[in-house]
Design an enzyme around this catalytic site. Structure first.
Site, PDB file in Angstrom:
ATOM      1  N   LYS A   1      10.694 -33.025  -4.170  1.00  0.00           N
ATOM      2  CA  LYS A   1      11.100 -33.484  -2.580  1.00  0.00           C
ATOM      3  C   LYS A   1      11.751 -32.511  -3.140  1.00  0.00           C
ATOM      4  O   LYS A   1      11.783 -30.638  -2.130  1.00  0.00           O
ATOM      5  CB  LYS A   1      11.871 -33.216  -1.583  1.00  0.00           C
ATOM      6  CG  LYS A   1      11.327 -33.463  -0.113  1.00  0.00           C
ATOM      7  CD  LYS A   1      11.890 -34.344   0.737  1.00  0.00           C
ATOM      8  CE  LYS A   1      11.439 -32.890   2.467  1.00  0.00           C
ATOM      9  NZ  LYS A   1      12.233 -34.623   3.568  1.00  0.00           N
TER      10      LYS A   1
ATOM     11  N   ARG B   1      10.451 -42.043   0.906  1.00  0.00           N
ATOM     12  CA  ARG B   1       9.583 -43.053   0.556  1.00  0.00           C
ATOM     13  C   ARG B   1       8.334 -43.222   1.831  1.00  0.00           C
ATOM     14  O   ARG B   1       7.807 -44.333   2.170  1.00  0.00           O
ATOM     15  CB  ARG B   1      10.572 -44.593   1.072  1.00  0.00           C
ATOM     16  CG  ARG B   1      11.841 -43.686   2.505  1.00  0.00           C
ATOM     17  CD  ARG B   1      12.351 -45.149   2.743  1.00  0.00           C
ATOM     18  NE  ARG B   1      13.675 -44.660   3.697  1.00  0.00           N
ATOM     19  CZ  ARG B   1      14.348 -44.101   3.337  1.00  0.00           C
ATOM     20  NH1 ARG B   1      14.299 -43.282   2.865  1.00  0.00           N
ATOM     21  NH2 ARG B   1      15.155 -43.436   4.854  1.00  0.00           N
TER      22      ARG B   1
ATOM     23  N   GLU C   1      16.009 -49.699   2.320  1.00  0.00           N
ATOM     24  CA  GLU C   1      16.681 -48.059   1.706  1.00  0.00           C
ATOM     25  C   GLU C   1      16.866 -47.474   3.142  1.00  0.00           C
ATOM     26  O   GLU C   1      17.600 -47.041   4.159  1.00  0.00           O
ATOM     27  CB  GLU C   1      15.617 -47.045   0.926  1.00  0.00           C
ATOM     28  CG  GLU C   1      16.746 -45.776   1.538  1.00  0.00           C
ATOM     29  CD  GLU C   1      16.166 -44.767  -0.568  1.00  0.00           C
ATOM     30  OE1 GLU C   1      16.295 -44.866  -1.535  1.00  0.00           O
ATOM     31  OE2 GLU C   1      15.061 -43.560  -0.070  1.00  0.00           O
TER      32      GLU C   1
ATOM     33  N   HIS D   1       5.405 -71.166  -9.430  1.00  0.00           N
ATOM     34  CA  HIS D   1       5.774 -71.777 -10.665  1.00  0.00           C
ATOM     35  C   HIS D   1       7.128 -71.039 -11.627  1.00  0.00           C
ATOM     36  O   HIS D   1       8.059 -71.635 -11.977  1.00  0.00           O
ATOM     37  CB  HIS D   1       5.391 -72.037 -12.191  1.00  0.00           C
ATOM     38  CG  HIS D   1       3.737 -72.802 -11.217  1.00  0.00           C
ATOM     39  ND1 HIS D   1       3.742 -74.186 -11.686  1.00  0.00           N
ATOM     40  CD2 HIS D   1       2.710 -72.530 -11.093  1.00  0.00           C
ATOM     41  CE1 HIS D   1       2.790 -74.136 -11.831  1.00  0.00           C
ATOM     42  NE2 HIS D   1       1.636 -73.874 -11.488  1.00  0.00           N
TER      43      HIS D   1
ATOM     44  N   LYS E   1      25.078 -41.450  -7.735  1.00  0.00           N
ATOM     45  CA  LYS E   1      24.339 -39.931  -8.063  1.00  0.00           C
ATOM     46  C   LYS E   1      26.109 -38.299  -8.352  1.00  0.00           C
ATOM     47  O   LYS E   1      26.015 -37.728  -9.196  1.00  0.00           O
ATOM     48  CB  LYS E   1      23.799 -38.865  -7.750  1.00  0.00           C
ATOM     49  CG  LYS E   1      22.361 -40.544  -7.460  1.00  0.00           C
ATOM     50  CD  LYS E   1      21.228 -39.020  -6.543  1.00  0.00           C
ATOM     51  CE  LYS E   1      20.072 -39.996  -6.537  1.00  0.00           C
ATOM     52  NZ  LYS E   1      19.085 -39.149  -6.411  1.00  0.00           N
TER      53      LYS E   1
END
Length: 509
Positions: free
Chosen positions: A196, A256, A341, A372, A482
């Site tokens: 972006k 997203r 998020e 399983h 970050k």
């Protein structure tokens, strides 16, 4: 009564309602199935989807209570803001206009999206016609929604073949990029850089390495093999991409929620733009329904009512999704980001502390594999987990029909078993039952049905946010780590003893 008082009163009322078992709910209401199991038609020739929420503990009293809560939280007003292109993302001062990419929203935003889609269609057509030489592979580099969305769509829709093979890379771990290199021929490979801001460190580092790979393998003009997908086209130009191969998308489209924009370029390149348009159409059908349907008849809102019943009223901290279709193996991962998020928040839309749980932990897997592995806990564990089952009536394979018959039998049997349970004198062989599940049954997995499935969950996520009174469109929680990583890189930060020792041992101090 103030808004806050109305919201509290609605929650208090819901908390005080009786809790009949699922068996009692079915026995006490002959119309339960017709009330809570709905077939949704996607449009002429596009098939439909069955949304069955009847094995959830919703009843008339809970539905009425949740409708009152939605009114107290101004669901209609929030929904109008979403589709009207208003700045519903108040913390960042932005609209959230992913629906405009599908043709539903503010007129000017829809027109802009159509123009950008036409630009993408032209580039896709030119590539298919050989304008950039022979193209057999695309390495799509992104992270978060810029990678999860394309990866899901590519994996789901290209198993029967594609025009261009797409390899999606998100992880900064070089092993991920090397794996894509091993599958592609540099001479016939394009690189899509999806960011972006066009500054995301993981994406741009991977992109630089991809350019080096092209150059080292005899490609004279590596930048000429790059397509940029970004809301910052000027940054892409500065980086070296020719403007004819830059596909912009609006700032109002969040990561997203961006698969419908130029971030969907790899899907269009792999399948053809007509199929991508069908993908958009399936999502738009859900948009129209969500925008124009009130109360519990609104399918994403109904799903949110059930979500809140279990998370807020019954203390369920997780929600599971199991796709009984190998082509949807990545759907749980996609929903994990979308829901956690978006709604993993601790403050309300107005900045006040949230007075209850927000999003549950979303997890899941693929049936029948998961039966399983983790279904032991679902059936006999002490933790109750609401489950969504997702399946397709039509198979995705050409093998003996027994494969798909067994797959669907298992899917439906699991929901029935969770609800009914089974008593036994041997308590280790006893199943408590009364455990909730929902089933989403599509006619066939197609671009339209996948688009509708994703859009349904987007609106379900938004509806949950409105019921909670939170903003689902910011994601500040991803930033702190970050920032600290950048501080480590610059040698500017002081850390606790543990982190300091780990940095030293890894040679990063």
């Amino acid at each position: 009564m103030s808004t806050n008082q109305s919201v509290k009163a609605a929650w208090d009322h819901l908390a005080g309602l009786p809790r009949p078992t699922l068996a009692e709910l079915f026995a006490g209401d002959a119309d339960r199935l017709s009330k809570l199991s709905t077939r949704f038609e996607l449009g002429e020739g596009l098939g439909g989807i069955r949304f069955d929420w009847s094995k959830m503990h919703l009843d008339d009293a809970h539905i009425a209570g949740f409708e009152a809560l939605a009114a107290a939280q101004d669901f209609d007003g929030r929904r109008a803001q979403l589709f009207g292109g208003e700045k519903i993302n108040n913390t960042e001062g932005r609209a959230a206009e992913h629906t405009a990419q599908r043709g539903v929203g503010k007129d000017t935003s829809v027109e802009e999206a159509q123009a950008l889609h036409q630009r993408m269609a032209s580039l896709v057509g030119a590539i298919h016609e050989g304008a950039l030489g022979e193209v057999r592979h695309l390495i799509h580099i992104g992270i978060g929604g810029s990678a999860l969305g394309p990866a899901l769509a590519i994996d789901a829709l290209t198993r029967d073949g594609c025009v261009v093979q797409v390899h999606v890379v998100a992880n900064i771990d070089g092993c991920a990029l090397e794996a894509a290199f091993a599958k592609a021929d540099p001479a016939t490979t394009l690189i899509a850089v999806a960011s972006k801001t066009f500054t995301t460190i993981e994406t741009m580092t991977n992109a630089k390495s991809a350019l080096n790979w092209l150059k080292e393998n005899g490609v004279d003009d590596p930048y000429g093999r790059v397509v940029a997908l970004t809301a910052a086209p000027e940054k892409a130009v500065e980086w070296g991409v020719d403007e004819t191969r830059i596909l912009p998308f609006p700032e109002s489209v969040g990561g997203r929620y961006s698969l419908w924009s130029s971030i969907g370029f790899p899907v269009a390149l792999a399948l053809g733009f007509e199929e991508f348009a069908e993908f958009l159409a399936g999502a738009a059908a859900i948009d129209e329904h969500f925008a124009n349907t009130d109360g519990a008849a609104n399918l994403p809102l109904r799903a949110a009512f059930a979500d809140q019943l279990y998370t807020r009223l019954r203390g369920c901290q997780t929600r599971a999704c199991f796709a009984y279709d190998e082509r949807l193996a990545l759907l749980p991962d996609y929903l994990q980001q979308l829901e956690m998020e978006s709604n993993g928040k601790s403050v309300t839309f107005d900045g006040a502390p949230l007075d209850g749980p927000s999003a549950p932990i979303t997890w899941g897997g693929v049936g029948t594999d998961a039966q399983h592995a983790v279904f032991q806990l679902l059936h006999q564990g002490t933790i109750v987990v609401p489950v969504d089952f997702i399946a397709s009536i039509a198979p995705g394979d050409q093998l003996d029909p027994a494969h798909h018959r067994i797959l669907l039998m298992n899917c439906f049997a699991q929901g029935a078993a969770l609800m009914a349970g089974k008593d036994s004198a041997d308590k280790s062989r006893s199943y408590p039952g009364n455990r909730p599940s929902a089933t989403i049954l599509i006619d066939d997995l197609s671009p339209a049905s996948l688009g509708a499935l994703i859009a349904f969950h987007e609106h379900r996520t938004f509806a949950n946010a409105v019921l909670l009174g939170i903003n689902p469109f910011d994601q500040f929680g991803v930033e702190l780590g970050k920032q600290i990583a950048n501080a480590i890189d610059k040698g500017e930060a002081q850390f606790d003893a543990s982190t300091t020792a780990l940095l030293a041992e890894a040679g990063l101090a």
